[in-house]
Every structure is written in structure tokens, then in C-alpha cells.
Design a protein around this motif. Structure first.
Motif, PDB file in Angstrom:
ATOM      1  N   GLU B 706       0.672  -1.201  -0.170  1.00 53.62           N
ATOM      2  CA  GLU B 706       0.224   0.107  -0.187  1.00 53.62           C
ATOM      3  C   GLU B 706       0.699   1.326   0.149  1.00 53.62           C
ATOM      4  O   GLU B 706       0.540   2.267  -0.719  1.00 53.62           O
ATOM      5  CB  GLU B 706      -0.922   0.055   1.312  1.00 53.62           C
ATOM      6  CG  GLU B 706      -2.140  -0.926   1.224  1.00 53.62           C
ATOM      7  CD  GLU B 706      -3.010  -0.889  -0.205  1.00 53.62           C
ATOM      8  OE1 GLU B 706      -3.390   0.333  -0.437  1.00 53.62           O
ATOM      9  OE2 GLU B 706      -3.424  -1.695  -0.716  1.00 53.62           O
ATOM     10  N   SER B 707       2.210   1.224   0.570  1.00 53.15           N
ATOM     11  CA  SER B 707       2.875   2.326   0.697  1.00 53.15           C
ATOM     12  C   SER B 707       3.319   2.514  -0.601  1.00 53.15           C
ATOM     13  O   SER B 707       3.471   3.749  -1.248  1.00 53.15           O
ATOM     14  CB  SER B 707       4.009   2.125   1.763  1.00 53.15           C
ATOM     15  OG  SER B 707       3.668   1.788   3.222  1.00 53.15           O
ATOM     16  N   LEU B 713       1.154   6.583  -6.402  1.00 48.35           N
ATOM     17  CA  LEU B 713       0.206   7.774  -6.797  1.00 48.35           C
ATOM     18  C   LEU B 713       0.828   8.922  -6.567  1.00 48.35           C
ATOM     19  O   LEU B 713       0.516  10.174  -7.472  1.00 48.35           O
ATOM     20  CB  LEU B 713      -0.918   7.562  -5.847  1.00 48.35           C
ATOM     21  CG  LEU B 713      -2.161   8.544  -5.916  1.00 48.35           C
ATOM     22  CD1 LEU B 713      -2.739   8.310  -7.003  1.00 48.35           C
ATOM     23  CD2 LEU B 713      -3.051   8.315  -4.743  1.00 48.35           C
ATOM     24  N   LEU B 714       1.581   9.377  -5.612  1.00 49.42           N
ATOM     25  CA  LEU B 714       1.968  10.578  -5.486  1.00 49.42           C
ATOM     26  C   LEU B 714       2.998  10.986  -6.440  1.00 49.42           C
ATOM     27  O   LEU B 714       3.042  12.308  -6.929  1.00 49.42           O
ATOM     28  CB  LEU B 714       2.688  10.854  -4.004  1.00 49.42           C
ATOM     29  CG  LEU B 714       1.706  10.667  -2.817  1.00 49.42           C
ATOM     30  CD1 LEU B 714       2.410  10.721  -1.550  1.00 49.42           C
ATOM     31  CD2 LEU B 714       0.836  11.973  -2.786  1.00 49.42           C
ATOM     32  N   ASP B 715       4.051  10.172  -6.895  1.00 48.75           N
ATOM     33  CA  ASP B 715       4.959  10.158  -8.006  1.00 48.75           C
ATOM     34  C   ASP B 715       4.021  10.762  -9.347  1.00 48.75           C
ATOM     35  O   ASP B 715       4.463  11.739  -9.720  1.00 48.75           O
ATOM     36  CB  ASP B 715       5.549   9.083  -8.273  1.00 48.75           C
ATOM     37  CG  ASP B 715       6.801   8.829  -7.218  1.00 48.75           C
ATOM     38  OD1 ASP B 715       7.005   9.624  -6.633  1.00 48.75           O
ATOM     39  OD2 ASP B 715       7.052   7.613  -7.159  1.00 48.75           O
ATOM     40  N   SER B 840      -5.278   0.943 -10.071  1.00 50.35           N
ATOM     41  CA  SER B 840      -4.615   2.160 -10.698  1.00 50.35           C
ATOM     42  C   SER B 840      -5.361   3.182 -10.213  1.00 50.35           C
ATOM     43  O   SER B 840      -6.672   3.162 -10.072  1.00 50.35           O
ATOM     44  CB  SER B 840      -4.646   2.055 -12.400  1.00 50.35           C
ATOM     45  OG  SER B 840      -4.630   3.423 -12.949  1.00 50.35           O
ATOM     46  N   ALA B 841      -4.693   4.350 -10.179  1.00 49.43           N
ATOM     47  CA  ALA B 841      -5.309   5.545  -9.836  1.00 49.43           C
ATOM     48  C   ALA B 841      -6.000   6.320 -11.124  1.00 49.43           C
ATOM     49  O   ALA B 841      -6.747   7.550 -10.902  1.00 49.43           O
ATOM     50  CB  ALA B 841      -4.344   6.650  -9.182  1.00 49.43           C
ATOM     51  N   GLY B 842      -5.800   5.775 -12.286  1.00 46.98           N
ATOM     52  CA  GLY B 842      -6.365   6.414 -13.419  1.00 46.98           C
ATOM     53  C   GLY B 842      -5.848   7.512 -13.873  1.00 46.98           C
ATOM     54  O   GLY B 842      -6.298   8.436 -14.364  1.00 46.98           O
ATOM     55  N   LEU B 843      -4.466   7.852 -13.407  1.00 51.43           N
ATOM     56  CA  LEU B 843      -3.678   8.907 -13.902  1.00 51.43           C
ATOM     57  C   LEU B 843      -2.934   8.504 -15.415  1.00 51.43           C
ATOM     58  O   LEU B 843      -2.145   9.469 -15.888  1.00 51.43           O
ATOM     59  CB  LEU B 843      -2.762   9.415 -12.993  1.00 51.43           C
ATOM     60  CG  LEU B 843      -3.523  10.066 -11.612  1.00 51.43           C
ATOM     61  CD1 LEU B 843      -2.518  10.546 -10.542  1.00 51.43           C
ATOM     62  CD2 LEU B 843      -4.266  11.332 -12.179  1.00 51.43           C
TER      63      LEU B 843
END
Lengths: 107, 886
Positions: B706-707, B713-715, B840-843
Motif C-alpha cells: 500500500e505504501s 500515486l504521489l509520484d 490504478s489511480a487512473g492517472l
């Protein structure tokens, strides 16, 4: 020089091809009214021109003329009464009260 | 037995009643008026001044002599009123717009405010009307005589009648000067008289048909048996007389007065258009029966002109005879009163006042008492007109039959018609043309009809022509001797009148003021106000005020000037003497003294002889400037509108962006929250202790996964943010596309996905940031791996060069992306709903799009390829060098 100068002269009203039904009716009514004198002239003058030399009955002619006369009058009365008020007519500034009153029957 | 004295008493009582009616009508009109006064009914009834004593007595006489011919006198006006829309409406509109005071004023105003024309038309009107007034006096005198014992002085009766009428007309006709303040008293009295004469004639008619003959059928039989039935229509006379009466109803000064000048409201015409013909019909309904029965009943030699009166008298119906007498009296008096008002207005405005002005010298308009002079001149004119009528009556002494005088008069005033009709429908009509037409028509009328009718020509001249020139015989011009004298005269006078009018108009050139007036008259419906009366000069507003006060009265003039001043944005009573103001002032004055005199008076103060073309051009320039200014304003307002629209668009965009940002924030929070929640829960489990080693390892692994996901995600977010803000530094280098693809396939991790490299595109070199490009490729490949739902997932990668760019297509064999979501996939967090579990965050695609934008290319979804298909398009251009394969 011979043309009137001003914006009014350039934008003449009533040059549209398609009119509202009410306006169209009004124009055709006016056409009919304009034709009344022609009809009247035919009815009043032609008998005299055509039957000029005959030996027609005066009483018959009398009845004919008065009958046609009353028909024309009735036709005219019906037509002008069917005519809605002219939106372009100049308002009579001298008597504002009169405009609100219904037209009085006359005759 | 009705004695002469009773008759005189009744007549006097009737006159007194008229005075009272006129007085109250005038007073009530001044107090704001009552409804009845201004109704179309009153207007229609007042038009009945057309029916004079000539109609009342003469029509029966005419019918007794020439059968149905009397009808033409009423059929002509019927046709004119049926034509009200084309003709009368325009006349009335012009009359109101130009403050027309009389028919002479109309002609003069139309043709450049010419004094000469005004005088000519006035003289014509006086000549045409005087015999007619004489006729009325004669008929009243004769009708008195019918009751009077033998030896009563008919002339004295006529004199008394003339004097009484003059008094009435002066009292009620000259109370106010502005012709726009109409003569309410007179008009009301005329309307009452119209009712009286109609009722009287109908009463006699009904008495004759049902009382004497015994019904309609019997009456028709009597008509057939009577000498009146011998008459057969003569086409020439029938048409000629219909035409004549039609022309007369427009041109007769008294008709013009009630129809145009006294008109309260244009809409009254629409009622009069049928109501007036109806009145005429009723008036003429019983004429032929009365004539036929009169001829049958009365002794031979009885004057048919008096049948209306003598028939009831002979049958001992004295009350009916009295009523008939009052009807005839009404007809005569109403005609004389209106004719006298109309003529006196003309004589005073066009003859007396100009003469007086020229006698007084240049400053007369400022120093003289014009108002007083005008009233006096009008009163004297009324007296003079009636005196003239009386004199004519005395001279001719009842020699001619009533009807023939009427027709002679009609033919005289009909000469005005060509100039009138030409003036209101044809802009090319000129003053000289009108003058020529009037003079020619007038002369021919005088020579062929008027002078022979009053018996002034010697018989030898009538027979042989002047100096033996037989083709100039008065009643057989150019050898047309077989024509009826009346038709002959009408034909030649109107024909040559029209020819002269048109021909001279065609060859002459109108003055500027004529052209202005012409345009204002012909195009009266198109323009709000009247024609211009521009006078360029140095008039002082104060001089004009002084003059206007003397003409209009102090209060009215001050109100006018004050209104004009406030219209110009000034206070006080003195406006700038602008051309517009002078035009308005002139029109107001014209309402009192006629256009020609008003024009002359303003000019006198102004000191300017005439309007020059330069003046007119100045006016035109001013209009043009106004036009230009207004078009500038229009352009400016358009510009403003455009700016406003742009602002509105920008605002919409900002609002949309703000919404997008809010969405983005809430989605980012949501995406961050999910891994954070699992990390927190599992770290809590670990802290509680007492776990098996396997579980601990599992939980730690979850926490770590998760980390990592959180970090990724932050990247991604950081990456996207850098890309979007343009802070990314591109490390461009020449790369082989093949190599970049190979690297991407290798590092994407294929899982079960089979990647097929289509042939083509080998050796394509691109100058770009290879790492970034690979990032896009990896993204696309891993998308295919994650989302391709085929049983045996397969991704075909093909490269195609096209012109200045290269397209790399990634097509898988899955279900593809539904049409409605194709437009959304490149948006942030646009992970398709049924794939949300894929981790996936969808980014990804959003980043791809940003990267491609940085690299100068595009990434698009290509629909219809049998699966999800993405096309990466990269420019070759300056960056992409085509290098030979190594």
C-alpha cells in the motif's frame, strides 16, 4: 438629393417576404377595399355604356342601381369593420380619451 | 292654412335653435368636448353639405326633366368614398401633417408655397361657388314664395336670408383662427341640419309612395307610365356627369373644408366610407317617385324644382310641407355657411393678408396687429362672399334652371383636380405645370360653359364662332358639335388641363422648396412630420416670437417656443433658430394663415429671399452626419457586445476549471485515503502483537504494498503537475523507435499478454526524450495487460510513417472502450468503473497525454479497431531525423 435623407427612408417597413398571418389578412383586406371603387365603377357605368341605346325600363334600372348601390355599401361596411386598427396610424394627440372608446356605430 | 307669417316664425325658430346648438357645441368642445361631437357619425353627417338645396329641390326637377340622370350626382361621390383608402385617407393625412387650411392652401403648399397658385385657386373657388350660393338663396326665396301670397318680395327674403347666414357664419366661423382648432359649433349645426333634410325628404318620399301612389309596385307603375320613363341613358353624359360629381366631391371648397380641414380623426373616414354613400342613397331614394308622381298629380307647368314642396301643399299636407320647407332651408343654409367659411379662409389667407403685408412694409409682421387684421379680414370676406352671392342672384334673377348652375359650378372646381391628384401622387408635378393646367382648364371652362351659361355671349358668336372661326364655337370646339354642351366642356377643359399640367411639369424644373414639399406630400405615409420649410438666415428668435404671438396668440406662441427650447435642451422661451424649428413654426403659422403667407412672413423676418440649393445641401449634410454618428454608435455597441461575450466565455471557463479543481482534490483525497486506511488498520494489528509470524509477514507485506501504491500515486500526481505546469525538462536525443518500443515491452511486464510487432517502421529515428516516450509506451502496454478481457489477450503494435510524423498504434483484442467513455479516458481519475479494482489511480492516460503534448505529439483513441486502440503520433520534423539504419 431627390431621395429623402435619413434612416427612416432606408428601412422601409413592410418589405418582409413572409408575414404574420394577421398582418397578411389585413393586407388582403386592404386589397379588397382598394378594389371596391373599381367594382363600383363597373356596376354603375357599364350598364349605361352597354345598354345606352336600348329602350330599357326606367323602373327596372332604378331598382338595379339602388340594389347595386346597397350591395356596395354593405360590402364596404363589412370590409372596413373587419379591418383591425392600423398600428401605423398617427395617434390623435388632441384627444387621448377617444382612442380607448369603442367605435360608435353610425349611419 | 300655413300663413307666410307662421312660416317666417318657424324659420326663425329653427335658426335660433341652430344658434343654440352651435353655441353649446362650441362651449362643450372648449371644455373638453363630448363624445358625440367627435364621433364618426357627426363627421359623416357633416359631409352632407354636399347635398344642398340643389339636391333637395333640384334633384327632383332634374329627374322630372331627364329621368335617372340625377343619380350620377350621387354615384360619383359614392365611388370616391369607396376609394377612400387610396385617395381620401391620403388627403386627410396630408391635411393634418401640413396643417392645410383650404384646398387653395393645399395646392399652394404642395407646389412650393406659391402665392400665385393660391390666388388662382381662390379665384376659381370664388367663381365656382358664387353661383352656387346664389342658387341656395334663390331656392330659399322660391320656397318662401311658394307659401307667400302673391306679390311678396322674393328679393327681400333672399337678402334677409343672406344677412342672417353672414351673421351666423361670422359668429361661429371666426371664433378661433387656428384652423386646427376646428369649428365644432358649425360642424354640429351642420350635422343637425343633415338629419333635418334627410328626415324631410324621406317623409315626403314615404308620403308620396305609400300615401299617394299606394305602395312600391304602384309607384314603379306610375314611373313607367310617366314622361320620366322616356329618358334613355346617354353614355357620354352618364359617364361625364359621374366623373364630374366625383371630381367635385373632392375639389369643392366646402367639401374639402368638412372632409379634410374639420376632420377630427383619420379613422372617421373608415366609417364615412360606407355611411356617407348610405346617406346619399337615402337622399336620392325617393327622388324619382316624387318627380313622377308630381308630374302626374300637379297641374301642367308647375315648376318641377319645387315638387318637394308643392306636392304636399297641393295635397293639403301642410305640416309635411312645412317639414319639407325646413329641409330645403337646412340644405341651403348648411351649404352657404360652410362655403362661406371655406371661401373666407381662402380669400383672407391668400389675397387680403398678403396684400396687407405688402402694403405695411418689411417690418409689418413684427409691429402690426396681425391677429386682429386676420379676424377682421375673415369677417369681411364672409360678408363679401355672401354679398357676391346675393348680387349674382339679383343679376341672374332665377333665369337658369337650378340644376344647370350646379353643374356649371361643379365643372369649374373640377379644374383643380388634375393639379390636386398630380400633386399628391406624382413627385414630378411642378408649380408651373399646375399653373398652366389650371389656367388652361379655367379658360376653357369659362369659354365653353360658364360664360354661355350666364348668357353673356351673343348668339352670333355661339353659332358661328369668334370672328367667324367655326372651329372655335364655344360648344363645338374643333368641330365636336354633336356632343352634349356639358360633356363637351368637361372633356375639353379636363383633357387640355391635364395635358398642359403634365407637359409643363415634364419640361420645367422645380425649385428646391417645391421638391421638398413634393416629397413630403407624395410620401406622407413614410414620414412622421411634414415637409421641410428650411430658411437659412439670420432670424432672431425674439422677432419670431413677437410675430408668432401676433398670429397665434401670446400664450400659444409662448408654449410653442418654450416647447421647442426645451426640446433643444434650453430653458426659457427662446430656442435656437434652427432649420427644424423654423419648419415647425412655419407649419404652426400655416394652420392660421396658410402655407404661402406663413412662409412669406417668416421670410420677411428672416431677410432671406429664397432657399438655396446650398441650404438644402447643408440640411442633407447634417442628416448624413447624424447617420454616420449613429452608425459609429452602432459599431461601438457591437464591439461592447463582443467584449461582453468574450468575458462571459472566460467566466464560464473559469467556473468550469474551478469545478474541475474541486473534483480533482476530492478524487485525490479519495485515492490517498484508501491505501492510508489499510496501512493504518494493518499497522494497528501489528501493534497489538500476538500474531503468528506468517500473519505478521503478510500484514507487513500489505503495508508495504500500500505504501508503494501511495508513493506511486504521489509520484504520478507530482509528475502530472510538473507536466501540466510545463516545468519538465526534456532530455531530447536521437533514438531508434524500435529500440524504445523494445525497451518498453521488456520493462512493462507482459503477464499473459502476447505482444505482436507488426512489420514496418523499422529504422525510424526520432529526436525526442526517449525515457518519456517509453513511459507512454509502457503505460499503454500495461493498460492492455490489465484491461484486455479477451481469453487470449493480444496486443498488436504497428508503426507507420506518414509525411512529417510517425504513428504508433497499440491495438488489443479486448472489448474496447464503450463509445460514451472514449472521450473521458484521457481525463484525470477517469478509471472506468468496472476496472476500479485494478489498482490504478487512473492517472496513466492523463500523464500520457501531457507527455505527448510536451513532446509535440498526440495520443488519441481510435475507435472501430476490434479492441482498445490507441494511436501515438510523433512528429519527425525538426526533431525527428530520419537516419539510415546502422
Amino acid at each position: 438629393m431627390s431621395q429623402p435623407v435619413g434612416p427612416k427612408a432606408e428601412h422601409k417597413p413592410g418589405r418582409t417576404t413572409f408575414l404574420e398571418r394577421r398582418v397578411y389578412r389585413r393586407r388582403r383586406l386592404i386589397d379588397a377595399i382598394k378594389l371596391l371603387p373599381v367594382l363600383g365603377a363597373c356596376l354603375f357605368l357599364l350598364p349605361a355604356l352597354i345598354l345606352g341605346d336600348g329602350s330599357g325600363s326606367t323602373a327596372l334600372r332604378l331598382v338595379y342601381f339602388f340594389f347595386m348601390w346597397i350591395v356596395l355599401i354593405a360590402l364596404c361596411a363589412v370590409l372596413v369593420r373587419a379591418l383591425p386598427d392600423d398600428p401605423d396610424a398617427p395617434a390623435d394627440a388632441s384627444d387621448p380619451a377617444e382612442r380607448n372608446e369603442p367605435r360608435e356605430p353610425a349611419g | 292654412m300655413v300663413t307666410f307669417n307662421i312660416l317666417v316664425t318657424v324659420a326663425l325658430a329653427y335658426v335660433v335653435a341652430l344658434f343654440v346648438i352651435a353655441f353649446y357645441a362650441d362651449r362643450s368642445a372648449r371644455r373638453g368636448g363630448n363624445k358625440w361631437l367627435r364621433s364618426p357619425l357627426t363627421y359623416t353627417l357633416s359631409l352632407s353639405v354636399y347635398c344642398t338645396a340643389w339636391t333637395f329641390y333640384g334633384a327632383v326637377g332634374n329627374a322630372a326633366r331627364s329621368g335617372l340622370e340625377y343619380l350620377t350626382i350621387y354615384l360619383g361621390p359614392t365611388l370616391v368614398f369607396l376609394a377612400f383608402w387610396v385617395l381620401l385617407r391620403k388627403l386627410v393625412r396630408i391635411g393634418r401633417a401640413e396643417r392645410i387650411t383650404s384646398i387653395a392652401d393645399l395646392i399652394s403648399s404642395r407646389f412650393g408655397k406659391s402665392t400665385g397658385l393660391a390666388v388662382l385657386v381662390t379665384l376659381l373657388a370664388v367663381m365656382g361657388t358664387t353661383p352656387y350660393i346664389a342658387l341656395q338663396l334663390q331656392s330659399v326665396a322660391l320656397s318662401f314664395a311658394a307659401f307667400a301670397p302673391e306679390g311678396t318680395d322674393v328679393n327681400a327674403t333672399a337678402l334677409w336670408v343672406a344677412a342672417g347666414l353672414a351673421l351666423f357664419t361670422i359668429l361661429f366661423g371666426t371664433r378661433n383662427l387656428d384652423a386646427n382648432e376646428r369649428h365644432h359649433g358649425v360642424v354640429t349645426a351642420i350635422a343637425v341640419e343633415a338629419v333635418v333634410k334627410l328626415v324631410a325628404l324621406l317623409a315626403v318620399g314615404i308620403f308620396v309612395v305609400w300615401g299617394v301612389s299606394g305602395g312600391l309596385a304602384d309607384t314603379l307603375r306610375i314611373i313607367e307610365a310617366s314622361p320620366v320613363a322616356q329618358w334613355q341613358p346617354d353614355a357620354g353624359r352618364w359617364v361625364g356627369m359621374t366623373f364630374l360629381s366625383a371630381a367635385a366631391v373632392i375639389c369643392l371648397p366646402r367639401m374639402f373644408q368638412v372632409m379634410v380641414v374639420e376632420n377630427e380623426d383619420e379613422r372617421h373616414l373608415t366609417v364615412a366610407s360606407w355611411a356617407f354613400p348610405l346617406y346619399l342613397l337615402l337622399i336620392s331614394l325617393f327622388v324619382l317617385p316624387i318627380a313622377a308622381v308630381g308630374l302626374a298629380v300637379l297641374p301642367e307647368g308647375a315648376n318641377p324644382d319645387l315638387f318637394v314642396l308643392s306636392l304636399p301643399l297641393a295635397l293639403d299636407r301642410e305640416m309635411l310641407a312645412m317639414l319639407a320647407f325646413l329641409g330645403g332651408f337646412s340644405s341651403a343654409t348648411s351649404m352657404v355657411i360652410v362655403a362661406a367659411i371655406a371661401l373666407s379662409t381662402m380669400v383672407s389667407n391668400h389675397i387680403v393678408l398678403p396684400l396687407w403685408l405688402s402694403l405695411q412694409g418689411p417690418r409689418a409682421t413684427v409691429s402690426g396687429d396681425v391677429r386682429g387684421v386676420m379676424i377682421l379680414s375673415r369677417r369681411v370676406s364672409i360678408g363679401a362672399v355672401l354679398a357676391l352671392g346675393y348680387a349674382y342672384f339679383r343679376v341672374t334673377g332665377g333665369t337658369a334652371a337650378l340644376a344647370s348652375i350646379g353643374l356649371v359650378s361643379f365643372a369649374g372646381v373640377a379644374q383643380i383636380m388634375p393639379a390636386l391628384l398630380g400633386g399628391i401622387y406624382w413627385r414630378g408635378a411642378t408649380r408651373r405645370g399646375a399653373l398652366a393646367g389650371l389656367v388652361v382648364g379655367f379658360a376653357i371652362w369659362g369659354y365653353t360653359l360658364f360664360v354661355p351659361a350666364i348668357g353673356l355671349l351673343p348668339a352670333s358668336l355661339m353659332e358661328a364662332g369668334p370672328m367667324g372661326l367655326s372651329w372655335l364655337r364655344p360648344q363645338a370646339l374643333f368641330g365636336m358639335g354633336e356632343m352634349d354642351p356639358l360633356v363637351h366642356s368637361i372633356f375639353w377643359s379636363i383633357a387640355l388641363n391635364s395635358v398642359a399640367f403634365v407637359a409643363v411639369s415634364l419640361v420645367t424644373f422645380p425649385s428646391p422648396i417645391e421638391r421638398l414639399q413634393g416629397a413630403a406630400f407624395v410620401h406622407v405615409y413614410d414620414r412622421g412630420g411634414g415637409g421641410a420649410g428650411y430658411v437659412g438666415g439670420v432670424a432672431e428668435a425674439e422677432d419670431l416670437l413677437v410675430m408668432a404671438q401676433r398670429l397665434l396668440g401670446a400664450r400659444e406662441a409662448q408654449a410653442l417656443f418654450q416647447g421647442a427650447a426645451s426640446g433643444q435642451g434650453k430653458t426659457g422661451y427662446l430656442p435656437d433658430v434652427s432649420p427644424e424649428f423654423v419648419a415647425v413654426l412655419e407649419r404652426e403659422l400655416a394652420g392660421s394663415v396658410g402655407a404661402a403667407t406663413a412662409h412669406a412672413m417668416v421670410r420677411q423676418i428672416d431677410g432671406n429671399a429664397s432657399v438655396s440649393v446650398q441650404d438644402l445641401l447643408a440640411v442633407a449634410d447634417e442628416s448624413a452626419q447624424m447617420l454616420e454618428y449613429s452608425s459609429q454608435l452602432e459599431a461601438k455597441s457591437k464591439e461592447l457586445e463582443q467584449t461582453a461575450r468574450q468575458l462571459r466565455d472566460a467566466n464560464e471557463k473559469l467556473t468550469a476549471l474551478s469545478v474541475q479543481k474541486d473534483d480533482f482534490l476530492s478524487q485525490v483525497s479519495h485515492e490517498l485515503r484508501t491505501p492510508m486506511t489499510s496501512i493504518r488498520s494493518f499497522s494497528e494489528f501489528l501493534m497489538e502483537g500476538g500474531l503468528k509470524a506468517a500473519d505478521r509477514v503478510r500484514y507487513s507485506t500489505i503495508i508495504q504494498d500500500e505504501s508503494i501504491r501511495l508513493t506511486r500515486l504521489l509520484d504520478d500526481l507530482l509528475d502530472l503537475s510538473f507536466l501540466e505546469s510545463g516545468q519538465v525538462v526534456l532530455n531530447a536525443q536521437v533514438t531508434a523507435l524500435d529500440e524504445a518500443l523494445g525497451r518498453a515491452i521488456a520493462s512493462a511486464g507482459l503477464g499473459g499478454l502476447k505482444v505482436v510487432r507488426a512489420p514496418g517502421g523499422e529504422g525510424v529515428m526520432v529526436h525526442t526524450d526517449a525515457d518519456r516516450l517509453s513511459q507512454v509506451f509502457i503505460n499503454l502496454i500495461s493498460n492492455a495487460r490489465k484491461y484486455c478481457d479477451a481469453a487470449a489477450p493480444e496486443l498488436v503494435i504497428s508503426v507507420r510513417r506518414g509525411g512529417d510524423h510517425v504513428d504508433i498504434d497499440f491495438v488489443d483484442n479486448g472489448a474496447g472502450i464503450p463509445r460514451d467513455q472514449q472521450s473521458l479516458i484521457f481525463e484525470k481519475f477517469s478509471r472506468l468503473s468496472d476496472h476500479s479494482s485494478a489498482g490504478s489511480a487512473g492517472l496513466g492516460l492523463a500523464i500520457c497525454r501531457e507527455v505527448m503534448a510536451r513532446l509535440g505529439g498526440t495520443i488519441t483513441y481510435v475507435p472501430g479497431q476490434g479492441g482498445a486502440a490507441f494511436r501515438v503520433s510523433l512528429p519527425l520534423g525538426a526533431v525527428g531525423q530520419d537516419m539510415p539504419p546502422a
